[in-house]
Design an enzyme around this catalytic site. Structure first.
Site, PDB file in Angstrom:
ATOM      1  N   ALA A 171       0.838  -1.203   0.000  1.00 40.58           N
ATOM      2  CA  ALA A 171       0.000   0.000   0.000  1.00 40.58           C
ATOM      3  C   ALA A 171       0.876   1.258   0.000  1.00 40.58           C
ATOM      4  O   ALA A 171       0.620   2.227  -0.727  1.00 40.58           O
ATOM      5  CB  ALA A 171      -0.920  -0.010   1.222  1.00 40.58           C
ATOM      6  N   TYR A 172       1.925   1.203   0.818  1.00 46.65           N
ATOM      7  CA  TYR A 172       2.869   2.329   0.882  1.00 46.65           C
ATOM      8  C   TYR A 172       3.479   2.593  -0.502  1.00 46.65           C
ATOM      9  O   TYR A 172       3.556   3.733  -0.961  1.00 46.65           O
ATOM     10  CB  TYR A 172       3.951   1.984   1.903  1.00 46.65           C
ATOM     11  CG  TYR A 172       5.044   3.004   2.096  1.00 46.65           C
ATOM     12  CD1 TYR A 172       4.845   4.127   2.898  1.00 46.65           C
ATOM     13  CD2 TYR A 172       6.297   2.842   1.504  1.00 46.65           C
ATOM     14  CE1 TYR A 172       5.868   5.055   3.098  1.00 46.65           C
ATOM     15  CE2 TYR A 172       7.317   3.760   1.699  1.00 46.65           C
ATOM     16  CZ  TYR A 172       7.093   4.861   2.500  1.00 46.65           C
ATOM     17  OH  TYR A 172       8.106   5.776   2.696  1.00 46.65           O
ATOM     18  N   ASN A 173       3.879   1.486  -1.165  1.00 45.92           N
ATOM     19  CA  ASN A 173       4.499   1.646  -2.484  1.00 45.92           C
ATOM     20  C   ASN A 173       3.503   2.178  -3.517  1.00 45.92           C
ATOM     21  O   ASN A 173       3.891   2.910  -4.438  1.00 45.92           O
ATOM     22  CB  ASN A 173       5.087   0.319  -2.962  1.00 45.92           C
ATOM     23  CG  ASN A 173       6.343  -0.040  -2.197  1.00 45.92           C
ATOM     24  OD1 ASN A 173       6.933   0.812  -1.536  1.00 45.92           O
ATOM     25  ND2 ASN A 173       6.759  -1.294  -2.262  1.00 45.92           N
TER      26      ASN A 173
END
Ligand SMILES: NC(=O)c1ccc[n+]([C@@H]2O[C@H](COP(=O)([O-])OP(=O)(O)OC[C@H]3O[C@@H](n4cnc5c(N)ncnc54)[C@H](O)[C@@H]3O)[C@@H](O)[C@H]2O)c1
Length: 204
Positions: free
Chosen positions: A107-109
């Protein structure tokens, strides 16, 4: 240190702590006047007085949630000024994990991939306006948060460091140093780039 940003104003978001604060410190040492923005009003006050005392920096600050368009427009809306003066430097913070697909970072990426894409889009849009737009993409950085993880969960910290050939996280100052270069006049022909500061975690 060369005061290469003496005639510049630098807006630093997320400046109350961590990498943002380290960037504000570095740009203050470079001679920039600072505008700091962050959610954390108390942290922002502490950061402002620290930067003023330690580096003699002229500092203005704005507390608020920059995910709200109205706050962002009030506090960090510098592009029209940059266009009018035909000069500007925009430096985003992305992440090297977009390139190596670090564990638990999907999700961060996805979010940071958006920052990388915003960078190339804006770089093209403003290429003829004297405005460069770049992203600095760090691997794991030795922030107070990372120091805490190293103590509370050494195995997890070691896992993140295991992908870094240099065998250690980046120091915050090493990230700030790249920001300082990209913010300078001499970085005049560098735009639309995602530049990793990563101890070799991804190469090329
Ligand atoms: N720490 C790392 O290892 C690492 C690695 C790669 C990339 N990055 C990126 O570098 C940047 C800084 O990381 P950090 O670890 O120093 O973060 P941090 O969590 O220590 O600090 C972030 C700061 O931003 C402020 N903030 C958060 N949301 C905000 C909002 N909506 N409006 C205004 N202020 C807001 C917080 O109050 C805080 O002061 C982030 O974009 C992060 O994703 C960090």
């Amino acid at each position: 240190m060369d005061k290469k940003l003496q005639n510049n104003v630098a807006i630093v978001t997320g400046a109350a702590k961590g990498i943002g604060l380290a960037i504000a410190e570095r740009l203050a040492r470079d001679g920039a006047r600072l505008v700091l923005a962050d959610l954390d009003e108390g942290g922002l006050k502490e950061a402002s007085s620290h930067l003023n005392k330690e580096f003699g920096a002229e500092v203005a600050s704005h507390a608020g949630d920059l995910s709200h368009q109205s706050t962002a427009e009030k506090t960090i809306n510098a592009v029209p000024k940059m266009r009018a003066q035909a000069y500007g430097r925009i430096i985003n913070l992305g992440a090297d994990s977009v390139r190596n697909g670090l564990w638990d970072h999907a999700a961060y990426n996805a979010a940071k991939g958006g920052v990388h894409g915003l960078t190339t889009g804006m770089a093209r849009e403003f290429a003829r306006d004297g405005i460069t737009v770049n992203t600095v993409a760090p691997c794991a950085v030795n922030t107070p948060q990372m120091v805490a993880i190293t103590k509370s969960n050494p195995a997890l910290a070691a896992k993140f460091v295991s992908v870094i050939p240099m065998g250690r996280p980046a120091e915050m100052e090493e990230v700030a140093s790249m920001v300082s270069y990209l913010a300078s006049a001499e970085a005049s022909f560098v735009t639309g780039q995602v530049i990793s500061v990563n101890g070799g975690s991804t190469m090329l």
